[in-house]
Write a protein that holds these residues in place. Structure first.
Motif, PDB file in Angstrom:
ATOM      1  N   MET A   1     -15.782 -48.589 -75.361  1.00  0.00           N
ATOM      2  CA  MET A   1     -16.297 -47.051 -74.807  1.00  0.00           C
ATOM      3  C   MET A   1     -17.061 -47.175 -73.454  1.00  0.00           C
ATOM      4  O   MET A   1     -17.078 -46.714 -72.883  1.00  0.00           O
ATOM      5  CB  MET A   1     -17.236 -46.801 -76.213  1.00  0.00           C
ATOM      6  CG  MET A   1     -18.440 -46.197 -75.840  1.00  0.00           C
ATOM      7  SD  MET A   1     -17.992 -44.120 -75.835  1.00  0.00           S
ATOM      8  CE  MET A   1     -19.156 -42.850 -75.822  1.00  0.00           C
ATOM      9  N   ARG A   2     -16.945 -48.692 -73.677  1.00  0.00           N
ATOM     10  CA  ARG A   2     -17.926 -49.519 -71.968  1.00  0.00           C
ATOM     11  C   ARG A   2     -16.748 -48.748 -70.733  1.00  0.00           C
ATOM     12  O   ARG A   2     -17.268 -49.062 -69.688  1.00  0.00           O
ATOM     13  CB  ARG A   2     -18.134 -50.799 -72.031  1.00  0.00           C
ATOM     14  CG  ARG A   2     -18.862 -51.348 -70.891  1.00  0.00           C
ATOM     15  CD  ARG A   2     -20.204 -52.400 -71.298  1.00  0.00           C
ATOM     16  NE  ARG A   2     -20.137 -53.395 -69.798  1.00  0.00           N
ATOM     17  CZ  ARG A   2     -21.267 -52.887 -69.588  1.00  0.00           C
ATOM     18  NH1 ARG A   2     -21.584 -52.201 -69.927  1.00  0.00           N
ATOM     19  NH2 ARG A   2     -21.269 -53.647 -68.893  1.00  0.00           N
ATOM     20  N   TRP A   3     -15.677 -49.387 -71.220  1.00  0.00           N
ATOM     21  CA  TRP A   3     -14.683 -49.451 -69.934  1.00  0.00           C
ATOM     22  C   TRP A   3     -14.834 -47.599 -69.771  1.00  0.00           C
ATOM     23  O   TRP A   3     -13.825 -47.086 -68.468  1.00  0.00           O
ATOM     24  CB  TRP A   3     -13.014 -49.609 -70.646  1.00  0.00           C
ATOM     25  CG  TRP A   3     -12.438 -49.235 -71.395  1.00  0.00           C
ATOM     26  CD1 TRP A   3     -12.843 -49.067 -73.215  1.00  0.00           C
ATOM     27  CD2 TRP A   3     -12.113 -47.918 -70.798  1.00  0.00           C
ATOM     28  NE1 TRP A   3     -12.048 -48.259 -73.858  1.00  0.00           N
ATOM     29  CE2 TRP A   3     -10.986 -47.495 -73.116  1.00  0.00           C
ATOM     30  CE3 TRP A   3     -11.507 -47.492 -70.835  1.00  0.00           C
ATOM     31  CZ2 TRP A   3     -10.522 -46.602 -72.907  1.00  0.00           C
ATOM     32  CZ3 TRP A   3     -10.512 -46.338 -70.763  1.00  0.00           C
ATOM     33  CH2 TRP A   3      -9.915 -45.939 -72.264  1.00  0.00           C
ATOM     34  N   VAL A   4     -14.650 -46.698 -70.646  1.00  0.00           N
ATOM     35  CA  VAL A   4     -14.729 -45.074 -70.131  1.00  0.00           C
ATOM     36  C   VAL A   4     -15.784 -44.730 -69.566  1.00  0.00           C
ATOM     37  O   VAL A   4     -15.372 -44.167 -68.363  1.00  0.00           O
ATOM     38  CB  VAL A   4     -14.713 -44.729 -71.854  1.00  0.00           C
ATOM     39  CG1 VAL A   4     -14.965 -43.229 -71.066  1.00  0.00           C
ATOM     40  CG2 VAL A   4     -13.586 -44.262 -71.816  1.00  0.00           C
ATOM     41  N   THR A   5     -17.128 -46.026 -69.617  1.00  0.00           N
ATOM     42  CA  THR A   5     -18.091 -45.524 -68.640  1.00  0.00           C
ATOM     43  C   THR A   5     -17.631 -46.098 -67.347  1.00  0.00           C
ATOM     44  O   THR A   5     -18.260 -45.093 -66.248  1.00  0.00           O
ATOM     45  CB  THR A   5     -19.532 -45.408 -69.433  1.00  0.00           C
ATOM     46  OG1 THR A   5     -19.704 -45.681 -71.227  1.00  0.00           O
ATOM     47  CG2 THR A   5     -20.639 -45.414 -68.672  1.00  0.00           C
ATOM     48  N   VAL A   6     -17.685 -47.275 -67.072  1.00  0.00           N
ATOM     49  CA  VAL A   6     -17.361 -47.795 -66.214  1.00  0.00           C
ATOM     50  C   VAL A   6     -16.393 -46.533 -65.259  1.00  0.00           C
ATOM     51  O   VAL A   6     -16.682 -46.723 -63.849  1.00  0.00           O
ATOM     52  CB  VAL A   6     -16.501 -49.511 -65.902  1.00  0.00           C
ATOM     53  CG1 VAL A   6     -16.297 -49.819 -64.780  1.00  0.00           C
ATOM     54  CG2 VAL A   6     -17.508 -50.107 -66.946  1.00  0.00           C
ATOM     55  N   LEU A   7     -15.455 -46.485 -66.062  1.00  0.00           N
ATOM     56  CA  LEU A   7     -14.364 -45.769 -65.360  1.00  0.00           C
ATOM     57  C   LEU A   7     -14.933 -44.422 -64.728  1.00  0.00           C
ATOM     58  O   LEU A   7     -14.428 -44.012 -63.383  1.00  0.00           O
ATOM     59  CB  LEU A   7     -12.910 -45.889 -66.139  1.00  0.00           C
ATOM     60  CG  LEU A   7     -11.895 -44.692 -65.854  1.00  0.00           C
ATOM     61  CD1 LEU A   7     -11.100 -45.164 -64.860  1.00  0.00           C
ATOM     62  CD2 LEU A   7     -11.185 -43.747 -66.901  1.00  0.00           C
ATOM     63  N   LEU A   8     -15.106 -43.561 -65.377  1.00  0.00           N
ATOM     64  CA  LEU A   8     -15.853 -42.509 -65.421  1.00  0.00           C
ATOM     65  C   LEU A   8     -17.206 -42.237 -63.858  1.00  0.00           C
ATOM     66  O   LEU A   8     -16.943 -41.295 -62.712  1.00  0.00           O
ATOM     67  CB  LEU A   8     -16.944 -41.456 -66.269  1.00  0.00           C
ATOM     68  CG  LEU A   8     -16.090 -41.013 -67.063  1.00  0.00           C
ATOM     69  CD1 LEU A   8     -16.713 -40.519 -68.245  1.00  0.00           C
ATOM     70  CD2 LEU A   8     -15.556 -40.133 -66.667  1.00  0.00           C
ATOM     71  N   VAL A   9     -17.864 -44.306 -63.908  1.00  0.00           N
ATOM     72  CA  VAL A   9     -18.832 -44.198 -62.989  1.00  0.00           C
ATOM     73  C   VAL A   9     -17.870 -44.520 -61.683  1.00  0.00           C
ATOM     74  O   VAL A   9     -18.577 -43.993 -60.669  1.00  0.00           O
ATOM     75  CB  VAL A   9     -19.648 -45.034 -62.855  1.00  0.00           C
ATOM     76  CG1 VAL A   9     -20.944 -45.805 -61.976  1.00  0.00           C
ATOM     77  CG2 VAL A   9     -20.601 -44.410 -64.306  1.00  0.00           C
ATOM     78  N   SER A  10     -17.203 -44.610 -61.548  1.00  0.00           N
ATOM     79  CA  SER A  10     -16.190 -45.248 -60.366  1.00  0.00           C
ATOM     80  C   SER A  10     -15.913 -44.347 -60.209  1.00  0.00           C
ATOM     81  O   SER A  10     -15.134 -43.301 -58.486  1.00  0.00           O
ATOM     82  CB  SER A  10     -15.020 -46.479 -61.268  1.00  0.00           C
ATOM     83  OG  SER A  10     -14.947 -46.670 -62.366  1.00  0.00           O
ATOM     84  N   LEU A  11     -14.924 -42.998 -60.532  1.00  0.00           N
ATOM     85  CA  LEU A  11     -14.348 -42.508 -60.346  1.00  0.00           C
ATOM     86  C   LEU A  11     -15.590 -41.068 -59.963  1.00  0.00           C
ATOM     87  O   LEU A  11     -15.157 -40.808 -58.795  1.00  0.00           O
ATOM     88  CB  LEU A  11     -13.986 -41.101 -61.795  1.00  0.00           C
ATOM     89  CG  LEU A  11     -12.890 -39.638 -61.201  1.00  0.00           C
ATOM     90  CD1 LEU A  11     -11.727 -40.123 -60.442  1.00  0.00           C
ATOM     91  CD2 LEU A  11     -12.717 -38.985 -62.309  1.00  0.00           C
ATOM     92  N   LEU A  12     -16.805 -41.046 -60.498  1.00  0.00           N
ATOM     93  CA  LEU A  12     -17.630 -39.997 -59.483  1.00  0.00           C
ATOM     94  C   LEU A  12     -17.920 -41.109 -58.215  1.00  0.00           C
ATOM     95  O   LEU A  12     -18.500 -40.000 -56.723  1.00  0.00           O
ATOM     96  CB  LEU A  12     -19.251 -39.755 -60.395  1.00  0.00           C
ATOM     97  CG  LEU A  12     -20.125 -39.234 -59.432  1.00  0.00           C
ATOM     98  CD1 LEU A  12     -19.602 -38.065 -59.661  1.00  0.00           C
ATOM     99  CD2 LEU A  12     -21.364 -40.107 -60.673  1.00  0.00           C
TER     100      LEU A  12
END
Length: 99
Positions: A1-12
């Motif tokens: 779940m943590r890597w999804v958050t990092v991915l979404l923040v970096s995409l943003l």
């Protein structure tokens, strides 16, 4: 779940970067608006100069009054029945040496 958050923040962040710092981003628009306002001020000053010069040209074309005034100011011309009197202020050097 943590890597999804990092991915979404970096995409943003990746999507926001051109909006703020790109060629047509917010900072570039602000810089162009400042340049535009400076150019509008320069244009307004140039328009005032143009209006003044146009009025002077109109006065010179309209009659001899403007030509006579300009000749008196710039060339020191006088009419035949006039007496020219020039008042010269005292020289500063003479007053400084007298002290």
């Amino acid at each position: 779940m943590r890597w999804v958050t990092v991915l979404l923040v970096s995409l943003l962040l990746l999507l926001q970067w051109p909006l703020w710092f790109g060629e047509r981003g917010w900072f570039a628009v602000q810089r162009l608006e400042n340049q535009l306002s400076q150019q509008e001020q320069a244009n307004a000053l140039a328009q005032q100069d143009n209006d003044r010069l146009a009025a002077e040209v109109h006065d010179l074309k309209a009659g001899l009054g403007g030509v006579q005034d300009q000749a008196r100011r710039e060339m020191g011309m006088v009419k035949p029945d006039e007496i020219f009197v020039q008042i010269v202020p005292p020289a500063r050097a003479a007053s400084a040496s007298a002290r």
